[in-house]
Design a protein around this motif. Structure first.
Motif, PDB file in Angstrom:
ATOM      1  N   ILE A 135     -14.370 -46.734 -53.049  1.00 27.89           N
ATOM      2  CA  ILE A 135     -15.609 -46.919 -53.811  1.00 27.89           C
ATOM      3  C   ILE A 135     -15.353 -46.729 -55.306  1.00 27.89           C
ATOM      4  O   ILE A 135     -15.798 -47.536 -56.140  1.00 27.89           O
ATOM      5  CB  ILE A 135     -16.695 -45.947 -53.309  1.00 27.89           C
ATOM      6  CG1 ILE A 135     -17.159 -46.345 -51.909  1.00 27.89           C
ATOM      7  CG2 ILE A 135     -17.890 -45.930 -54.266  1.00 27.89           C
ATOM      8  CD1 ILE A 135     -18.048 -45.320 -51.245  1.00 27.89           C
ATOM      9  N   LEU A 136     -14.639 -45.674 -55.658  1.00 26.15           N
ATOM     10  CA  LEU A 136     -14.346 -45.411 -57.072  1.00 26.15           C
ATOM     11  C   LEU A 136     -13.448 -46.498 -57.663  1.00 26.15           C
ATOM     12  O   LEU A 136     -13.617 -46.890 -58.819  1.00 26.15           O
ATOM     13  CB  LEU A 136     -13.682 -44.038 -57.211  1.00 26.15           C
ATOM     14  CG  LEU A 136     -14.562 -42.828 -56.912  1.00 26.15           C
ATOM     15  CD1 LEU A 136     -13.731 -41.548 -56.923  1.00 26.15           C
ATOM     16  CD2 LEU A 136     -15.709 -42.724 -57.911  1.00 26.15           C
ATOM     17  N   TRP A 137     -12.500 -46.979 -56.877  1.00 24.82           N
ATOM     18  CA  TRP A 137     -11.600 -48.041 -57.342  1.00 24.82           C
ATOM     19  C   TRP A 137     -12.382 -49.334 -57.613  1.00 24.82           C
ATOM     20  O   TRP A 137     -12.164 -50.001 -58.630  1.00 24.82           O
ATOM     21  CB  TRP A 137     -10.529 -48.269 -56.289  1.00 24.82           C
ATOM     22  CG  TRP A 137      -9.591 -49.405 -56.600  1.00 24.82           C
ATOM     23  CD1 TRP A 137      -8.751 -49.508 -57.657  1.00 24.82           C
ATOM     24  CD2 TRP A 137      -9.434 -50.606 -55.839  1.00 24.82           C
ATOM     25  NE1 TRP A 137      -8.055 -50.698 -57.605  1.00 24.82           N
ATOM     26  CE2 TRP A 137      -8.457 -51.400 -56.498  1.00 24.82           C
ATOM     27  CE3 TRP A 137     -10.005 -51.086 -54.664  1.00 24.82           C
ATOM     28  CZ2 TRP A 137      -8.063 -52.638 -56.025  1.00 24.82           C
ATOM     29  CZ3 TRP A 137      -9.609 -52.317 -54.189  1.00 24.82           C
ATOM     30  CH2 TRP A 137      -8.650 -53.086 -54.857  1.00 24.82           C
ATOM     31  N   LEU A 138     -13.308 -49.673 -56.738  1.00 26.46           N
ATOM     32  CA  LEU A 138     -14.127 -50.868 -56.929  1.00 26.46           C
ATOM     33  C   LEU A 138     -15.107 -50.695 -58.089  1.00 26.46           C
ATOM     34  O   LEU A 138     -15.350 -51.629 -58.863  1.00 26.46           O
ATOM     35  CB  LEU A 138     -14.893 -51.198 -55.644  1.00 26.46           C
ATOM     36  CG  LEU A 138     -14.045 -51.630 -54.439  1.00 26.46           C
ATOM     37  CD1 LEU A 138     -14.911 -51.768 -53.204  1.00 26.46           C
ATOM     38  CD2 LEU A 138     -13.312 -52.933 -54.735  1.00 26.46           C
ATOM     39  N   PHE A 139     -15.655 -49.494 -58.214  1.00 23.16           N
ATOM     40  CA  PHE A 139     -16.637 -49.235 -59.264  1.00 23.16           C
ATOM     41  C   PHE A 139     -16.010 -49.324 -60.652  1.00 23.16           C
ATOM     42  O   PHE A 139     -16.686 -49.667 -61.627  1.00 23.16           O
ATOM     43  CB  PHE A 139     -17.265 -47.853 -59.059  1.00 23.16           C
ATOM     44  CG  PHE A 139     -18.360 -47.531 -60.026  1.00 23.16           C
ATOM     45  CD1 PHE A 139     -19.621 -48.091 -59.871  1.00 23.16           C
ATOM     46  CD2 PHE A 139     -18.140 -46.674 -61.091  1.00 23.16           C
ATOM     47  CE1 PHE A 139     -20.640 -47.805 -60.768  1.00 23.16           C
ATOM     48  CE2 PHE A 139     -19.141 -46.376 -61.993  1.00 23.16           C
ATOM     49  CZ  PHE A 139     -20.403 -46.943 -61.825  1.00 23.16           C
ATOM     50  N   ALA A 140     -14.713 -49.024 -60.752  1.00 29.99           N
ATOM     51  CA  ALA A 140     -14.036 -49.034 -62.055  1.00 29.99           C
ATOM     52  C   ALA A 140     -14.112 -50.408 -62.727  1.00 29.99           C
ATOM     53  O   ALA A 140     -14.106 -50.497 -63.960  1.00 29.99           O
ATOM     54  CB  ALA A 140     -12.579 -48.618 -61.886  1.00 29.99           C
TER      55      ALA A 140
ATOM     56  N   GLY B 169     -11.589 -40.433 -68.365  1.00 33.94           N
ATOM     57  CA  GLY B 169     -11.803 -39.054 -68.780  1.00 33.94           C
ATOM     58  C   GLY B 169     -12.714 -38.303 -67.827  1.00 33.94           C
ATOM     59  O   GLY B 169     -12.493 -37.117 -67.534  1.00 33.94           O
ATOM     60  N   LEU B 170     -13.729 -38.980 -67.306  1.00 31.31           N
ATOM     61  CA  LEU B 170     -14.650 -38.354 -66.360  1.00 31.31           C
ATOM     62  C   LEU B 170     -13.935 -38.002 -65.057  1.00 31.31           C
ATOM     63  O   LEU B 170     -14.109 -36.904 -64.512  1.00 31.31           O
ATOM     64  CB  LEU B 170     -15.822 -39.290 -66.078  1.00 31.31           C
ATOM     65  CG  LEU B 170     -16.919 -38.748 -65.149  1.00 31.31           C
ATOM     66  CD1 LEU B 170     -17.593 -37.534 -65.771  1.00 31.31           C
ATOM     67  CD2 LEU B 170     -17.943 -39.836 -64.835  1.00 31.31           C
ATOM     68  N   LEU B 171     -13.138 -38.935 -64.541  1.00 32.13           N
ATOM     69  CA  LEU B 171     -12.377 -38.659 -63.315  1.00 32.13           C
ATOM     70  C   LEU B 171     -11.404 -37.498 -63.520  1.00 32.13           C
ATOM     71  O   LEU B 171     -11.245 -36.643 -62.641  1.00 32.13           O
ATOM     72  CB  LEU B 171     -11.614 -39.911 -62.873  1.00 32.13           C
ATOM     73  CG  LEU B 171     -12.450 -41.098 -62.402  1.00 32.13           C
ATOM     74  CD1 LEU B 171     -11.545 -42.247 -61.973  1.00 32.13           C
ATOM     75  CD2 LEU B 171     -13.375 -40.706 -61.252  1.00 32.13           C
ATOM     76  N   LEU B 172     -10.755 -37.465 -64.689  1.00 32.89           N
ATOM     77  CA  LEU B 172      -9.831 -36.380 -64.978  1.00 32.89           C
ATOM     78  C   LEU B 172     -10.577 -35.055 -65.094  1.00 32.89           C
ATOM     79  O   LEU B 172     -10.091 -34.017 -64.613  1.00 32.89           O
ATOM     80  CB  LEU B 172      -9.070 -36.669 -66.274  1.00 32.89           C
ATOM     81  CG  LEU B 172      -8.096 -35.583 -66.741  1.00 32.89           C
ATOM     82  CD1 LEU B 172      -7.022 -35.307 -65.693  1.00 32.89           C
ATOM     83  CD2 LEU B 172      -7.448 -35.971 -68.070  1.00 32.89           C
ATOM     84  N   TYR B 173     -11.746 -35.069 -65.703  1.00 32.71           N
ATOM     85  CA  TYR B 173     -12.546 -33.845 -65.852  1.00 32.71           C
ATOM     86  C   TYR B 173     -12.871 -33.251 -64.485  1.00 32.71           C
ATOM     87  O   TYR B 173     -12.767 -32.033 -64.281  1.00 32.71           O
ATOM     88  CB  TYR B 173     -13.835 -34.168 -66.607  1.00 32.71           C
ATOM     89  CG  TYR B 173     -14.675 -32.956 -66.926  1.00 32.71           C
ATOM     90  CD1 TYR B 173     -14.509 -32.278 -68.136  1.00 32.71           C
ATOM     91  CD2 TYR B 173     -15.624 -32.476 -66.031  1.00 32.71           C
ATOM     92  CE1 TYR B 173     -15.272 -31.161 -68.435  1.00 32.71           C
ATOM     93  CE2 TYR B 173     -16.381 -31.362 -66.315  1.00 32.71           C
ATOM     94  CZ  TYR B 173     -16.214 -30.712 -67.520  1.00 32.71           C
ATOM     95  OH  TYR B 173     -16.963 -29.594 -67.805  1.00 32.71           O
TER      96      TYR B 173
ATOM     97  N   LEU C 226       0.010 -36.010 -62.425  1.00 32.00           N
ATOM     98  CA  LEU C 226      -0.393 -37.210 -61.683  1.00 32.00           C
ATOM     99  C   LEU C 226      -1.190 -38.169 -62.559  1.00 32.00           C
ATOM    100  O   LEU C 226      -1.055 -39.385 -62.455  1.00 32.00           O
ATOM    101  CB  LEU C 226      -1.210 -36.816 -60.452  1.00 32.00           C
ATOM    102  CG  LEU C 226      -0.432 -36.115 -59.339  1.00 32.00           C
ATOM    103  CD1 LEU C 226      -1.377 -35.618 -58.265  1.00 32.00           C
ATOM    104  CD2 LEU C 226       0.606 -37.051 -58.724  1.00 32.00           C
ATOM    105  N   PHE C 227      -2.029 -37.615 -63.426  1.00 30.49           N
ATOM    106  CA  PHE C 227      -2.817 -38.473 -64.315  1.00 30.49           C
ATOM    107  C   PHE C 227      -1.901 -39.274 -65.242  1.00 30.49           C
ATOM    108  O   PHE C 227      -2.112 -40.474 -65.454  1.00 30.49           O
ATOM    109  CB  PHE C 227      -3.783 -37.618 -65.140  1.00 30.49           C
ATOM    110  CG  PHE C 227      -4.610 -38.409 -66.103  1.00 30.49           C
ATOM    111  CD1 PHE C 227      -5.714 -39.124 -65.666  1.00 30.49           C
ATOM    112  CD2 PHE C 227      -4.281 -38.451 -67.448  1.00 30.49           C
ATOM    113  CE1 PHE C 227      -6.473 -39.875 -66.558  1.00 30.49           C
ATOM    114  CE2 PHE C 227      -5.024 -39.186 -68.345  1.00 30.49           C
ATOM    115  CZ  PHE C 227      -6.138 -39.904 -67.901  1.00 30.49           C
TER     116      PHE C 227
ATOM    117  N   LEU D  71      -7.191 -42.037 -60.532  1.00 29.78           N
ATOM    118  CA  LEU D  71      -7.531 -42.037 -59.107  1.00 29.78           C
ATOM    119  C   LEU D  71      -6.531 -41.221 -58.293  1.00 29.78           C
ATOM    120  O   LEU D  71      -6.901 -40.538 -57.332  1.00 29.78           O
ATOM    121  CB  LEU D  71      -7.606 -43.468 -58.575  1.00 29.78           C
ATOM    122  CG  LEU D  71      -8.930 -44.199 -58.777  1.00 29.78           C
ATOM    123  CD1 LEU D  71      -8.858 -45.599 -58.180  1.00 29.78           C
ATOM    124  CD2 LEU D  71     -10.088 -43.427 -58.166  1.00 29.78           C
ATOM    125  N   ALA D  72      -5.272 -41.283 -58.685  1.00 33.74           N
ATOM    126  CA  ALA D  72      -4.255 -40.478 -58.001  1.00 33.74           C
ATOM    127  C   ALA D  72      -4.523 -38.990 -58.229  1.00 33.74           C
ATOM    128  O   ALA D  72      -4.415 -38.179 -57.307  1.00 33.74           O
ATOM    129  CB  ALA D  72      -2.859 -40.842 -58.495  1.00 33.74           C
TER     130      ALA D  72
END
Length: 320
Positions: free
Chosen positions: A78-83, A94-98, A167-168, A174-175
């Protein structure tokens, strides 16, 4: 946007990492919050539904693997498609990393614990430490509290900050988020707890596999901080743990760098679990060693960030 377009992917990710670390450090300093607490609640409820202690160990292990996959795979897809629908890429990353990064206020927490121990306020130290640990703290002495606080900061930093950042930079947001979700499942389904002894096998295995390289990199930086004070001896004494799929190597290196004893017996569910002990000839840790350990960990993290910044700058200049 034009400025970002001129950056190499490596420099771009390093810049985002630095900015998010600063923002989360500031937020964590003023507000105690855990963005993934609802995910933790979900993991516990899921385990209550699908983990049956009456099933065989093999069935419990398979149930744990399926629970991990059913939880992780749909979220990441879902997150991959939403990107693709996000207009501002650096804000999304930045949000995913946060969300992926853990608590950045552990240094202050350990300073508070050290101050409580110096003031002989053991109960306050136990209350401060307990939410950050799986082991029980009620029966710990000042020595036990000092040892537990040192190990807690080390492991949480390498697991929730160092590995996430690694990983980032290497594989993307995503990883990093996928790993952090697996790590949270490991925390919730820890195999040291009787009911999750088999159910949490794969969440522990995957988190350990992912952590292995960044764990060793941080351990080697801590080892380098002892150059001139027996670093080669410390390496010879700890290298037997290097290829093991656990945290023994970094704890052993940290113990020798601080010249204190770490590891040993810990209490889970009112049961003593005898774990590996490190640097048996060292002194027992005390409050001031918590502060010393804090400086060691910060030095390893800041050195890595400085190295990343220099590499990013150099790579950017080369490719211009």
């Amino acid at each position: 946007m034009t400025v970002f377009a001129e950056l190499t992917p490596f420099t771009y990710h390093v810049l985002i990492l630095m900015v998010v670390l600063i923002i989360k450090s500031l937020v964590s300093h003023f507000v105690a919050h855990e963005p993934l607490r609802y995910f933790n609640f979900y993991c516990l409820q899921l385990a209550n539904k699908v983990n049956n202690a009456h099933n065989s160990s093999q069935h419990q292990t398979i149930a744990g693997l399926l629970a991990l996959l059913v939880t992780l795979v749909p979220l990441i897809i879902i997150l991959w498609l939403f990107a693709d629908f996000v207009a501002v890429d650096y804000l999304w990353q930045g949000l995913l990393l946060y969300f992926s990064l853990g608590n950045l206020n552990l240094a202050q927490v350990n300073k508070d614990i050290a101050q409580a121990l110096v003031a002989k306020q053991n109960f306050l130290a136990k209350q401060t430490l307990q939410p950050l640990m799986l082991r029980e703290t009620e029966q710990l002495s000042q020595v036990g509290l000092s040892k537990a606080a040192i190990e807690m900061q080390l492991l949480r930093t390498v697991q929730q900050v160092y590995t996430v950042g690694f990983l980032f930079i290497t594989l993307g947001p995503l990883a990093a988020l996928s790993y952090r979700l697996i790590l949270e499942m490991h925390y919730c389904w820890n195999t040291k707890l009787t009911q999750y002894k088999y159910f949490g096998f794969y969440s522990q295995l995957f988190s350990q596999l992912i952590q292995w390289l960044p764990n060793r990199l941080m351990a080697l930086l801590i080892l380098l901080s002892t150059v001139g004070r027996g670093s080669l001896l410390f390496w010879r004494l700890t290298r037997g743990h290097f290829f093991k799929l656990n945290n023994n190597f970094i704890i052993a290196v940290h113990a020798f760098s601080l010249t204190v004893r770490l590891g040993g017996v810990a209490i889970y569910q009112q049961t003593k679990l005898r774990k590996a002990a490190f640097n048996d000839l060292g002194k027992q840790p005390e409050a001031r060693d918590i502060i010393k350990a804090n400086h060691k960990i910060n030095l390893a993290v800041y050195s890595s960030l400085l190295l990343l910044a220099l590499l990013a700058l150099g790579w950017q200049l080369i490719t211009v």
